[in-house]
Write a protein that holds these residues in place. Structure first.
Motif, PDB file in Angstrom:
ATOM      1  N   TYR A 131       0.812  -1.214   0.000  1.00 55.82           N
ATOM      2  CA  TYR A 131       0.000   0.000   0.000  1.00 55.82           C
ATOM      3  C   TYR A 131       0.855   1.279   0.000  1.00 55.82           C
ATOM      4  N   PHE A 224       0.678   3.648  11.225  1.00 54.85           N
ATOM      5  CA  PHE A 224      -0.489   4.072  10.452  1.00 54.85           C
ATOM      6  C   PHE A 224      -0.021   4.449   9.047  1.00 54.85           C
ATOM      7  N   ASN A 227      -3.530   8.013   4.204  1.00 54.04           N
ATOM      8  CA  ASN A 227      -4.408   7.937   3.024  1.00 54.04           C
ATOM      9  C   ASN A 227      -4.940   6.529   2.768  1.00 54.04           C
ATOM     10  N   THR A 228      -4.840   5.683   3.796  1.00 61.30           N
ATOM     11  CA  THR A 228      -5.427   4.340   3.702  1.00 61.30           C
ATOM     12  C   THR A 228      -6.054   4.003   5.048  1.00 61.30           C
ATOM     13  N   ASN A 229      -6.765   2.908   5.069  1.00 63.42           N
ATOM     14  CA  ASN A 229      -7.312   2.418   6.334  1.00 63.42           C
ATOM     15  C   ASN A 229      -6.373   1.414   7.005  1.00 63.42           C
ATOM     16  N   LEU A 230      -5.199   1.232   6.388  1.00 64.39           N
ATOM     17  CA  LEU A 230      -4.262   0.234   6.891  1.00 64.39           C
ATOM     18  C   LEU A 230      -3.531   0.766   8.121  1.00 64.39           C
ATOM     19  N   LYS A 231      -3.535  -0.024   9.161  1.00 69.51           N
ATOM     20  CA  LYS A 231      -2.832   0.361  10.381  1.00 69.51           C
ATOM     21  C   LYS A 231      -2.533  -0.885  11.215  1.00 69.51           C
ATOM     22  N   ASP A 233      -2.624  -1.426  15.113  1.00 68.53           N
ATOM     23  CA  ASP A 233      -2.998  -0.805  16.384  1.00 68.53           C
ATOM     24  C   ASP A 233      -3.713  -1.836  17.243  1.00 68.53           C
ATOM     25  N   ASN A 316       3.458   7.721  11.573  1.00 61.94           N
ATOM     26  CA  ASN A 316       2.907   7.633  10.218  1.00 61.94           C
ATOM     27  C   ASN A 316       3.953   7.078   9.256  1.00 61.94           C
TER      28      ASN A 316
END
Length: 451
Positions: A131, A224, A227-231, A233, A316
């Motif tokens: 990503y 994190f 600009n994506t929902n990828l994280k 956590d 980030n």
């Protein structure tokens, strides 16, 4: 007639007298000549005897002189052998102590993680790559996270420095590695160098202590992807990532051959994709997440933490924090390292800022606005110098040693310098600041006894 006879009688005795005188003179001359000849025959015999005696005395003198010199040479040789023997014993003692301190790997344990959990960690890292970096078209040579080692001529050329500026730079940095410019370059440049300290400078105990502290503070492994929902956590996943990071570092630390360890580490860190079963391209990702989280952790200890106005960028992926100097200062303090930050403003000007006080473990960051690279300052260490002088002694041919030749000076000079360097090394060992890479040089060196 009777008157003439007496005159003739008176003349005869005068002639007779002359004959007698001539005869006497002749006999005298003959006597003198005979005496002179006799003396001339005796004189050479006397001279010859004197000369023979002088030659004999000279021979005795030379023999005595040679005997004295041989005795002096023997005494000196015995002294030199004693000196050399002490140096050998001293080195062998040091070698055993260093080996005990640095080569014991029994207390390093690799976390036993199931292959399934390992694969889950790998998949998470690769998903982040998918990503981010893999979405960009990059030249093949630019894809590696760290590149080949380059010398000072290439350093000057890379930054377009003038002769004067490069000469100033060489006083602090004389070689470098380029890192990939992807927004993580600070964590790449800093992280690679600190991991090198862990792997090649820390002892086994220091290595263990570092990771024990990381465990004690329960360091997160959050990340994190903008600009994506990828994280990441999730505490369970974060723990898996930290375990995997420590497992890989420990596995590298256990490689006995220091050169092989360096090569393996560089190849693993540089890789951007799967290359083999051992090299899957994920060490860079794990390291970046680790140092982003550790940076976020140490900022809280800084008096200037409020100056980190964009702190959220620390976690980030591929975003650079614009207040990195506060982070660098605190990293140097908490990791007990010395960091040189070298700003290359233009071809004519560099600015150097320094953080930390422990110059035993040094990190050099080369920064040109917007990008960090890895800097090195290469020079002979105390251990290199020590081994060089020991090698000098190995080169002396002691069987052909003669009193008064240059080898005597060589030994005396080497002995003084070896003793001084040995004392400095002993202090490093005592303070537990002898780098493992240098320790392995001592362990691997063979100093044979004199023959």
């Amino acid at each position: 007639m009777s008157e003439d006879l007496p005159e003739k009688e008176t003349e005869q005795p005068s002639y007779l007298l002359w004959y007698i005188l001539i005869l006497v003179l002749f006999l005298l001359l003959l006597f003198c000549y005979g005496k002179k000849c006799g003396q001339s025959k005796i004189q050479p015999k006397e001279n010859e005897g004197i000369q023979l005696k002088l030659l004999e005395d000279q021979k005795i003198y030379e023999e005595q002189k040679l005997s004295i010199q041989e005795n002096q040479s023997t005494v000196q040789m015995d002294q030199n052998r004693l000196i050399m023997s002490n140096i050998v014993k001293q080195f062998q003692k040091l070698q055993k102590q260093v080996e005990y301190q640095h080569k014991s790997c029994g207390n390093l344990l690799i976390y036993q993680t199931s292959q399934q959990i390992v694969q889950q960690s790998v998949n998470k890292i690769k998903q982040i790559y998918d990503y981010s970096s893999k979405l960009r078209a990059v030249d093949e040579n630019q894809k590696y996270y760290i590149r080949r080692f380059q010398d000072k001529s290439e350093l000057r050329k890379n930054y377009g420095l003038t002769l004067k500026t490069s000469a100033e730079l060489y006083k602090n940095c004389n070689s470098f590695r380029e890192v990939r410019g992807d927004g993580n370059c600070f964590y790449t440049a800093f992280g690679f160098q600190f991991l090198s300290i862990l792997l090649f400078e820390y002892s086994q105990d220091q290595f263990n202590d570092f990771f024990n502290k990381i465990r004690q503070i329960e360091l997160p492994m959050k990340i994190f992807v903008p600009n994506t929902n990828l994280k990441i956590d999730d505490k369970e996943i974060e723990k898996q990532l930290l375990d995997e990071f420590q497992r890989r570092m420990t596995k590298l630390k256990l490689i006995e051959d220091i050169n092989q360890r360096e090569e393996q580490f560089s190849n693993e860190f540089a890789a951007y994709e799967q290359q083999s079963e051992e090299i899957d391209g994920c060490l860079y990702g794990l390291s970046t997440i680790f140092f982003r989280n550790y940076s976020n952790y140490v900022v809280d200890f800084s008096d200037a933490k409020d100056a980190v106005y964009d702190r959220e960028k620390l976690l980030n992926w591929e975003e650079e924090c614009n207040s990195n100097e506060v982070v660098i200062a605190e990293l140097a303090k908490q990791l007990n390292t010395f960091v040189q930050l070298i700003f290359i403003e233009n071809s004519n000007n560099i600015v150097i800022r320094e953080y930390g006080i422990n110059k035993i473990h040094k990190i050099i960051l080369l920064i040109k606005p917007g990008h960090y690279n890895i800097g090195y300052y290469l020079q002979d260490t105390i251990i290199d110098q020590y081994i060089q002088f020991l090698n000098q002694l190995k080169g002396i041919n002691w069987k052909d040693y003669e009193y008064g030749n240059n080898q005597q000076n060589t030994l005396q000079e080497a002995e003084e310098k070896i003793e001084k360097l040995y004392s400095e090394i002993a202090i490093l060992k005592q303070n537990n600041t002898l780098k493992q890479k240098d320790a392995f040089k001592i362990i691997g060196f063979q100093l044979l006894p004199l023959t």
